[in-house]
Design an enzyme around this catalytic site. Structure first.
Site, PDB file in Angstrom:
ATOM      1  N   GLU A  62      40.706  36.841  39.533  1.00  0.00           N
ATOM      2  CA  GLU A  62      40.702  37.727  38.466  1.00  0.00           C
ATOM      3  C   GLU A  62      40.472  39.301  38.494  1.00  0.00           C
ATOM      4  O   GLU A  62      40.852  39.969  38.082  1.00  0.00           O
ATOM      5  CB  GLU A  62      39.284  37.307  37.279  1.00  0.00           C
ATOM      6  CG  GLU A  62      39.846  35.991  36.769  1.00  0.00           C
ATOM      7  CD  GLU A  62      39.255  34.754  37.551  1.00  0.00           C
ATOM      8  OE1 GLU A  62      39.015  33.439  37.087  1.00  0.00           O
ATOM      9  OE2 GLU A  62      38.978  34.933  38.723  1.00  0.00           O
TER      10      GLU A  62
ATOM     11  N   GLU B 184      37.763  27.031  37.646  1.00  0.00           N
ATOM     12  CA  GLU B 184      36.592  26.840  36.786  1.00  0.00           C
ATOM     13  C   GLU B 184      36.713  25.380  35.930  1.00  0.00           C
ATOM     14  O   GLU B 184      35.468  24.912  36.120  1.00  0.00           O
ATOM     15  CB  GLU B 184      36.393  28.153  35.969  1.00  0.00           C
ATOM     16  CG  GLU B 184      36.209  29.375  36.681  1.00  0.00           C
ATOM     17  CD  GLU B 184      36.479  30.662  35.868  1.00  0.00           C
ATOM     18  OE1 GLU B 184      35.413  31.436  35.880  1.00  0.00           O
ATOM     19  OE2 GLU B 184      37.377  30.711  35.087  1.00  0.00           O
TER      20      GLU B 184
ATOM     21  N   ALA C  63      43.893  31.332  33.599  1.00  0.00           N
ATOM     22  CA  ALA C  63      43.861  31.372  31.992  1.00  0.00           C
ATOM     23  C   ALA C  63      45.164  32.194  31.545  1.00  0.00           C
ATOM     24  O   ALA C  63      45.969  32.718  32.423  1.00  0.00           O
ATOM     25  CB  ALA C  63      42.513  32.185  31.229  1.00  0.00           C
TER      26      ALA C  63
ATOM     27  N   GLY D  10      40.700  30.265  35.802  1.00  0.00           N
ATOM     28  CA  GLY D  10      39.962  29.244  35.019  1.00  0.00           C
ATOM     29  C   GLY D  10      40.584  28.027  35.098  1.00  0.00           C
ATOM     30  O   GLY D  10      39.860  26.912  34.976  1.00  0.00           O
TER      31      GLY D  10
END
Length: 258
Positions: free
Chosen positions: A132, A112, A65, A109
């Protein structure tokens, strides 16, 4: 909508979405998710598209992200806006099959996002991870949930607690990816597989996808009954009649998506 963070294309009945933020290694930002949702809406509405390939660059599918976008946010900012909820799960509700063609980094992300697709074809240079924890936070796009379902508790727990990356061979042996493809062949193979799916009956393909996904969300007994009823319902379609007639007559079926 004009796209600044993705590029879309079509090859026959296959829709292609390429993440395109090269300077940020395709980091996922709010604008990218908005564009991705719009592209998926268009491909879902297009009856000529039977499957979609989602990819990035040779270096990065998506390296996570966008940290610079997230860094200044407070708890009230993310809670009140339900940060990451808007548009980010559009892939998981997309009814047509989506293949993730992953090369390079698929981290945070990016990992994911790949797991939201129906299956992953990985280049031999692919690297998966949920780092993360090293930023003082945890996965927020389903990483602790989908990764655990894909590779099991022990490996998912290790990856989420340490941030360790998993290479393509380990990802394949762990069940995260369906198979490994040489980097130079990745897109050709992904488009070929997507094209094979797109040549089949669209409604039957969507039923099959829905039934497999149900296995993650229900008990075995309920899942079997769900599958059985969908199986029964295929006998109301023209494509089932055509498919079985073609088999009996030793010819190639001509599906009409009805």
């Amino acid at each position: 909508m004009a796209y600044n963070n993705i590029v879309t294309d079509t090859k026959g009945a296959v829709g292609i979405i390429r993440l395109d933020r090269p300077k940020a290694l395709n980091a996922l930002c709010a604008e990218l998710f908005e564009e991705l949702a719009d592209a998926l809406d268009k491909f879902e509405a297009d009856e000529n598209i039977g499957a979609v390939v989602l990819t990035g660059s040779d270096k990065a599918f998506a390296a996570g992200a966008d940290i610079l976008e997230m860094q200044p946010k407070t708890y009230m900012d993310v809670y009140k806006s339900d940060f990451l909820s808007q548009n980010s799960e559009r892939l998981s509700t997309f009814r047509k099959p989506v293949i993730a063609a992953v090369a390079g980094y698929a981290l945070g992300g990016g990992c994911e996002l790949a797991m939201m697709c129906d299956f992953i074809l990985a280049a031999d240079n692919a690297q998966f991870g949920q780092p993360e924890i090293k930023l003082g936070t945890i996965p927020g796009l389903g990483g602790t949930q989908r990764l655990t379902r894909a590779v099991g508790k022990a490996k998912a727990m290790e990856m989420c607690l340490t941030g360790r990356m998993m290479g393509a061979e380990e990802a394949e042996s762990s069940g995260l990816v369906s198979r490994i493809v040489p980097l130079n062949d990745l897109m050709d193979e992904a488009i070929k597989v997507a094209g094979e799916i797109a040549d089949l009956s669209q409604p039957i393909v969507m039923m099959c996808k829905e039934s497999v996904n149900k296995a993650y969300e229900t008990t075995l007994r309920e899942g079997i009954m769900f599958e059985r009823r969908l199986f029964h319902s295929t006998f109301s379609t023209e494509d089932q009649k055509e498919g079985m007639s073609a088999f009996a007559e030793k010819r190639t079926p001509e599906f009409k998506n009805r």
